[in-house]
Write an enzyme that holds these catalytic residues in place. Structure first.
Site, PDB file in Angstrom:
ATOM      1  N   SER A   1       5.077  -7.418   3.169  1.00  0.00           N
ATOM      2  CA  SER A   1       6.032  -7.514   4.560  1.00  0.00           C
ATOM      3  C   SER A   1       6.458  -9.106   4.837  1.00  0.00           C
ATOM      4  O   SER A   1       6.636 -10.045   3.753  1.00  0.00           O
ATOM      5  CB  SER A   1       4.869  -7.305   5.376  1.00  0.00           C
ATOM      6  OG  SER A   1       3.770  -8.587   4.777  1.00  0.00           O
TER       7      SER A   1
ATOM      8  N   LYS B   1      -1.300  -6.692  -9.377  1.00  0.00           N
ATOM      9  CA  LYS B   1      -1.966  -7.088  -8.496  1.00  0.00           C
ATOM     10  C   LYS B   1      -1.983  -5.721  -6.648  1.00  0.00           C
ATOM     11  O   LYS B   1      -1.366  -6.154  -6.322  1.00  0.00           O
ATOM     12  CB  LYS B   1      -1.883  -8.643  -7.954  1.00  0.00           C
ATOM     13  CG  LYS B   1      -3.060  -8.571  -7.366  1.00  0.00           C
ATOM     14  CD  LYS B   1      -3.843  -7.967  -5.485  1.00  0.00           C
ATOM     15  CE  LYS B   1      -3.220  -8.392  -4.665  1.00  0.00           C
ATOM     16  NZ  LYS B   1      -3.452  -7.087  -3.529  1.00  0.00           N
TER      17      LYS B   1
ATOM     18  N   CYS C   1       9.272   1.645   3.336  1.00  0.00           N
ATOM     19  CA  CYS C   1      10.693   0.278   3.934  1.00  0.00           C
ATOM     20  C   CYS C   1      12.163   0.888   3.794  1.00  0.00           C
ATOM     21  O   CYS C   1      12.278   0.523   4.709  1.00  0.00           O
ATOM     22  CB  CYS C   1      10.493  -0.398   2.603  1.00  0.00           C
ATOM     23  SG  CYS C   1      11.005   0.263   1.308  1.00  0.00           S
TER      24      CYS C   1
ATOM     25  N   GLU D   1       9.272  -4.362  12.754  1.00  0.00           N
ATOM     26  CA  GLU D   1       9.209  -2.822  12.412  1.00  0.00           C
ATOM     27  C   GLU D   1       7.311  -2.805  12.961  1.00  0.00           C
ATOM     28  O   GLU D   1       6.826  -3.745  12.437  1.00  0.00           O
ATOM     29  CB  GLU D   1       8.781  -3.424  10.187  1.00  0.00           C
ATOM     30  CG  GLU D   1       8.806  -2.981   9.414  1.00  0.00           C
ATOM     31  CD  GLU D   1       8.122  -2.919   8.514  1.00  0.00           C
ATOM     32  OE1 GLU D   1       7.245  -3.896   7.529  1.00  0.00           O
ATOM     33  OE2 GLU D   1       8.649  -2.591   6.940  1.00  0.00           O
TER      34      GLU D   1
ATOM     35  N   PHE E   1       1.119  -1.330   0.103  1.00  0.00           N
ATOM     36  CA  PHE E   1      -0.222  -0.306  -0.523  1.00  0.00           C
ATOM     37  C   PHE E   1       0.713   1.271   0.239  1.00  0.00           C
ATOM     38  O   PHE E   1       0.674   2.096  -0.675  1.00  0.00           O
ATOM     39  CB  PHE E   1      -0.793   0.512   1.343  1.00  0.00           C
ATOM     40  CG  PHE E   1      -0.313   0.212   2.797  1.00  0.00           C
ATOM     41  CD1 PHE E   1       0.030   1.431   2.818  1.00  0.00           C
ATOM     42  CD2 PHE E   1       0.292  -0.379   3.559  1.00  0.00           C
ATOM     43  CE1 PHE E   1       0.483   2.438   4.216  1.00  0.00           C
ATOM     44  CE2 PHE E   1       1.128   0.134   4.798  1.00  0.00           C
ATOM     45  CZ  PHE E   1       1.426   0.780   5.110  1.00  0.00           C
TER      46      PHE E   1
ATOM     47  N   GLU F   1      -4.914  -3.895  -1.485  1.00  0.00           N
ATOM     48  CA  GLU F   1      -6.711  -2.992  -2.422  1.00  0.00           C
ATOM     49  C   GLU F   1      -6.805  -2.340  -1.174  1.00  0.00           C
ATOM     50  O   GLU F   1      -7.972  -1.857  -1.168  1.00  0.00           O
ATOM     51  CB  GLU F   1      -7.410  -4.845  -1.326  1.00  0.00           C
ATOM     52  CG  GLU F   1      -6.735  -4.792   0.038  1.00  0.00           C
ATOM     53  CD  GLU F   1      -5.538  -6.058   0.057  1.00  0.00           C
ATOM     54  OE1 GLU F   1      -4.849  -5.660  -0.346  1.00  0.00           O
ATOM     55  OE2 GLU F   1      -5.873  -6.614   1.090  1.00  0.00           O
TER      56      GLU F   1
HETATM   57  P1  NAD Z   1       1.405  -6.667   2.969  1.00  0.00           P
HETATM   58  O1  NAD Z   1       2.352  -7.774   2.695  1.00  0.00           O
HETATM   59  O2  NAD Z   1       0.392  -6.703   4.000  1.00  0.00           O
HETATM   60  O3  NAD Z   1       0.847  -6.752   1.787  1.00  0.00           O
HETATM   61  C1  NAD Z   1       1.412  -6.919   0.159  1.00  0.00           C
HETATM   62  C2  NAD Z   1       0.694  -7.566  -0.268  1.00  0.00           C
HETATM   63  O4  NAD Z   1       0.383  -8.425  -0.501  1.00  0.00           O
HETATM   64  C3  NAD Z   1      -0.932  -6.870  -1.093  1.00  0.00           C
HETATM   65  O5  NAD Z   1      -0.856  -6.628  -2.912  1.00  0.00           O
HETATM   66  C4  NAD Z   1      -1.500  -7.449  -0.508  1.00  0.00           C
HETATM   67  O6  NAD Z   1      -2.642  -7.938  -0.705  1.00  0.00           O
HETATM   68  C5  NAD Z   1      -0.826  -8.674  -0.705  1.00  0.00           C
HETATM   69  N1  NAD Z   1      -1.105  -9.496   0.980  1.00  0.00           N
HETATM   70  C6  NAD Z   1      -1.395  -9.322   1.991  1.00  0.00           C
HETATM   71  N2  NAD Z   1      -1.731 -10.443   2.286  1.00  0.00           N
HETATM   72  C7  NAD Z   1      -2.024 -11.647   1.661  1.00  0.00           C
HETATM   73  C8  NAD Z   1      -1.634 -13.189   2.469  1.00  0.00           C
HETATM   74  N3  NAD Z   1      -2.206 -13.799   3.092  1.00  0.00           N
HETATM   75  N4  NAD Z   1      -1.418 -14.195   0.731  1.00  0.00           N
HETATM   76  C9  NAD Z   1      -1.419 -13.430  -0.181  1.00  0.00           C
HETATM   77  N5  NAD Z   1      -1.366 -11.642  -0.415  1.00  0.00           N
HETATM   78  C10 NAD Z   1      -1.823 -11.310   1.152  1.00  0.00           C
HETATM   79  O7  NAD Z   1       2.096  -4.966   2.923  1.00  0.00           O
HETATM   80  P2  NAD Z   1       1.782  -4.094   2.618  1.00  0.00           P
HETATM   81  O8  NAD Z   1       1.125  -3.617   4.189  1.00  0.00           O
HETATM   82  O9  NAD Z   1       0.961  -3.095   1.397  1.00  0.00           O
HETATM   83  O10 NAD Z   1       3.344  -2.981   2.506  1.00  0.00           O
HETATM   84  C11 NAD Z   1       4.094  -2.384   4.212  1.00  0.00           C
HETATM   85  C12 NAD Z   1       4.603  -3.346   4.153  1.00  0.00           C
HETATM   86  O11 NAD Z   1       5.740  -3.586   2.804  1.00  0.00           O
HETATM   87  C13 NAD Z   1       6.283  -3.617   5.065  1.00  0.00           C
HETATM   88  O12 NAD Z   1       6.609  -4.178   5.120  1.00  0.00           O
HETATM   89  C14 NAD Z   1       7.592  -2.728   3.867  1.00  0.00           C
HETATM   90  O13 NAD Z   1       9.022  -2.299   4.625  1.00  0.00           O
HETATM   91  C15 NAD Z   1       6.735  -3.456   3.023  1.00  0.00           C
HETATM   92  N6  NAD Z   1       7.988  -2.636   1.214  1.00  0.00           N
HETATM   93  C16 NAD Z   1       8.818  -2.917   1.759  1.00  0.00           C
HETATM   94  C17 NAD Z   1       9.754  -2.459   0.587  1.00  0.00           C
HETATM   95  C18 NAD Z   1      10.914  -3.050  -0.138  1.00  0.00           C
HETATM   96  O14 NAD Z   1      11.206  -2.547  -1.149  1.00  0.00           O
HETATM   97  N7  NAD Z   1      11.699  -3.997   0.705  1.00  0.00           N
HETATM   98  C19 NAD Z   1       9.057  -1.674   0.115  1.00  0.00           C
HETATM   99  C20 NAD Z   1       7.804  -0.659   0.224  1.00  0.00           C
HETATM  100  C21 NAD Z   1       7.123  -1.537   1.356  1.00  0.00           C
END
Ligand code: NAD
Length: 498
Positions: free
Chosen positions: A227, A174, A282, A383, A150, A177
């Site tokens: 994450s 994808k 991040c 985190e 997000f 959401e």
């Molecule tokens: P998230 O892991 O909750 O979601 C990421 C994606 O995975 C979304 O599209 C979501 O719909 C999908 N998703 C969520 N739950 C799922 C499941 N159970 N099964 C399959 N797909 C699923 O992450 P977020 O809260 O949207 O973003 C924040 C996280 O992203 C933080 O941990 C941040 O550090 C990380 N991040 C990392 C970088 C990097 O380059 N290392 C960059 C930006 C964000």
């Protein structure tokens, strides 16, 4: 009234057919502003089929023509930067200025993709043996899926999508959401730029859509950013099915402040990198490691600045920090602050009680600052992804490096110092993917690639730049001899070439 957000398939907006959807809210007001469709397995399958068919002609399109589409995309994004930024602010909460900056960072990768004909050119060696030549080329992998978080709804889809399609793949995004509207506009811009239908598609959704992409036999490559828990799952599910997967994940970025640092500069850096985008980056700095006797002086400068942060809706030009993305996430961040107090850390600035008149239903909280945090505490290990900065005291430089290296995450880090020896030793010895020297958020430019170490990444390739070209292409090497060359008869044994 809440708008309906469907998918972007074969060059058009289409309504969801799966029957499931989720609420999209404005984080500043708490109001439900949209209903986003959640793609079903059947909708994923249909989009993959369209992508697979379209990709064949796109892969055969000369890279020069593919890169011209990237040039068009660049100017369209520049023209629509205000619209892209506003959509992000309304669904993510970040300030408009920050959202425009995000578009700028995404554009850097589109600019890199404008040179794809050069970046994809192959190698040729004449005479690898008598009358025999050899060349290596890189060819697209096919249909690529990108699953994005997000917190950067435009920049990260550009990191993946621009590189993937410029390399000749079809890309299915994808997005999160939580803030799907900006990526939907991005898909329109890709189409307007001249990309054939089916080459950049968006499927909104949740776990069901992600799992369907992970299982689909016609999706050989998956890029994920999000994450660590979900990234590890995506990596295992994908690689188990012999797909190539890159999963860039969570972080806990330390900034080491040496006693000789310019403290005004270090304080500015900590305020921007710790509280910008409400800490939802991040590459945010969430731990300040104060070395030697610098701790008290640093805190004296830092605490009043955290108290004075201007928190407000992202559309207000006066706001320095907007709300958190959802109520649930804000409550989780506040829960960490409660926990830190219980664990014995010293809460110097407490942003939990912040109330904004007229925005009582928004997901706001003020900046929080902890001192005397230790490595055993949960607020140090996890985190938090919110506006919470922890100060850890360290007696020596070596102890500070030890802290950085012993932490499970390895995305980014920074050192603030005037000492070249210390800076060099730090950059050489930290087990971290991206290092800043007097630069708090060392996100590499597009022609250097982005990627962390340790629990901040699963997979072998960073994202964008030449790492992106390698991830989104397969290497093929041809060895050729013409019939007019030497004839040696049937050869049953390998021989040294000559
Ligand atoms: P998230 O892991 O909750 O979601 C990421 C994606 O995975 C979304 O599209 C979501 O719909 C999908 N998703 C969520 N739950 C799922 C499941 N159970 N099964 C399959 N797909 C699923 O992450 P977020 O809260 O949207 O973003 C924040 C996280 O992203 C933080 O941990 C941040 O550090 C990380 N991040 C990392 C970088 C990097 O380059 N290392 C960059 C930006 C964000």
């Amino acid at each position: 009234m809440a708008i309906e957000i469907g998918h972007f398939v074969e060059g058009n907006h289409v309504a969801g057919r799966g029957g499931r959807s989720g609420d999209v809210t404005n984080p500043a007001t708490g109001e439900v502003t949209g209903k986003v469709a959640f793609a079903s397995e059947a909708e994923v399958d249909s989009a993959v089929r369209i992508a697979k068919k379209a990709q064949l002609a796109w892969a055969a399109t000369p890279p020069l023509r593919r890169q011209r589409v990237m040039f068009n995309l660049k100017s369209l994004m520049e023209r629509r930067i205000d619209d892209l930024a506003r959509l992000m602010t309304l669904e993510h909460g970040k300030t408009l200025d920050d959202a425009k900056g995000e578009v700028g960072r995404g554009l850097e990768v589109v600019e890199f993709a404008c040179g794809i004909a050069h970046h994809m050119r192959g190698d040729f060696t004449e005479q690898v043996a008598t009358d025999m030549d050899s060349w290596s080329i890189r060819q697209p992998v096919g249909v690529v899926a990108g699953i994005t978080p997000f917190n950067f709804p435009i920049m990260i889809p550009c990191w993946m999508g621009a590189m993937a399609v410029a390399c000749g793949n079809a890309f299915i995004l994808k997005p999160s959401e939580k803030d799907p509207s900006a990526p939907m506009l991005l898909a329109e811009l890709f189409a307007e730029a001249g990309l054939p239908p089916g080459i950049f598609q968006v499927l909104n959704g949740d776990k069901i859509a992600v799992d369907a992409l992970l299982k689909h036999p016609d999706v050989p490559a998956i890029s994920f950013v999000g994450s660590t828990a979900i990234g590890e799952y995506v990596y295992h599910q994908g690689t188990q099915r012999n797909k190539r997967v890159q999963a860039l994940c969570g972080a806990k970025n330390h900034m080491v402040i040496m006693p000789d640092a310019d403290l005004d500069q270090a304080t500015d850096a900590l305020i921007g990198a710790g509280y910008g985008a409400a800490g939802e980056r991040c590459m945010a700095i969430s731990v300040a490691v104060a070395v030697g006797d610098v701790g008290d002086r640093l805190i004296d400068k830092l605490a009043p600045r955290v108290r004075a942060l201007k928190v407000g809706p992202g559309l207000d030009p006066q706001s320095e920090m907007g709300p958190l993305v959802t109520r649930q996430h804000r409550d989780k961040v506040m829960g960490y602050v409660d926990h830190g107090v219980k664990e014995g850390a010293k809460l110097l600035v407490d942003g939990r009680g912040l109330k904004l008149q007229g925005y009582e239903n928004g997901n706001f909280m003020g900046g929080c600052l902890f001192d005397q945090v230790t490595p055993a505490m949960t607020i140090y290990k996890d985190e938090i992804f919110g506006p919470v900065l922890s100060v850890v005291r360290s007696k020596t430089f070596d102890e500070a490096i030890g802290l950085v290296n012993d932490h499970a995450y390895g995305n980014g880090t920074a050192i603030f110092t005037r000492d070249g020896d210390a800076a060099r030793a730090f950059a050489n010895n930290v087990k971290i993917g991206m290092v800043g020297i007097n630069v708090p958020i060392p996100v590499p430019v597009a022609y250097h690639s982005f990627g962390g170490w340790k629990a901040s990444i699963f997979g072998d390739h960073g994202i964008y730049g030449m790492e992106g070209v390698r991830f989104y292409t397969k290497l093929k090497t041809v060895t050729a001899r013409w019939p007019t060359g030497i004839r040696s008869g049937a050869e049953f044994a390998f021989k040294a070439r000559n």
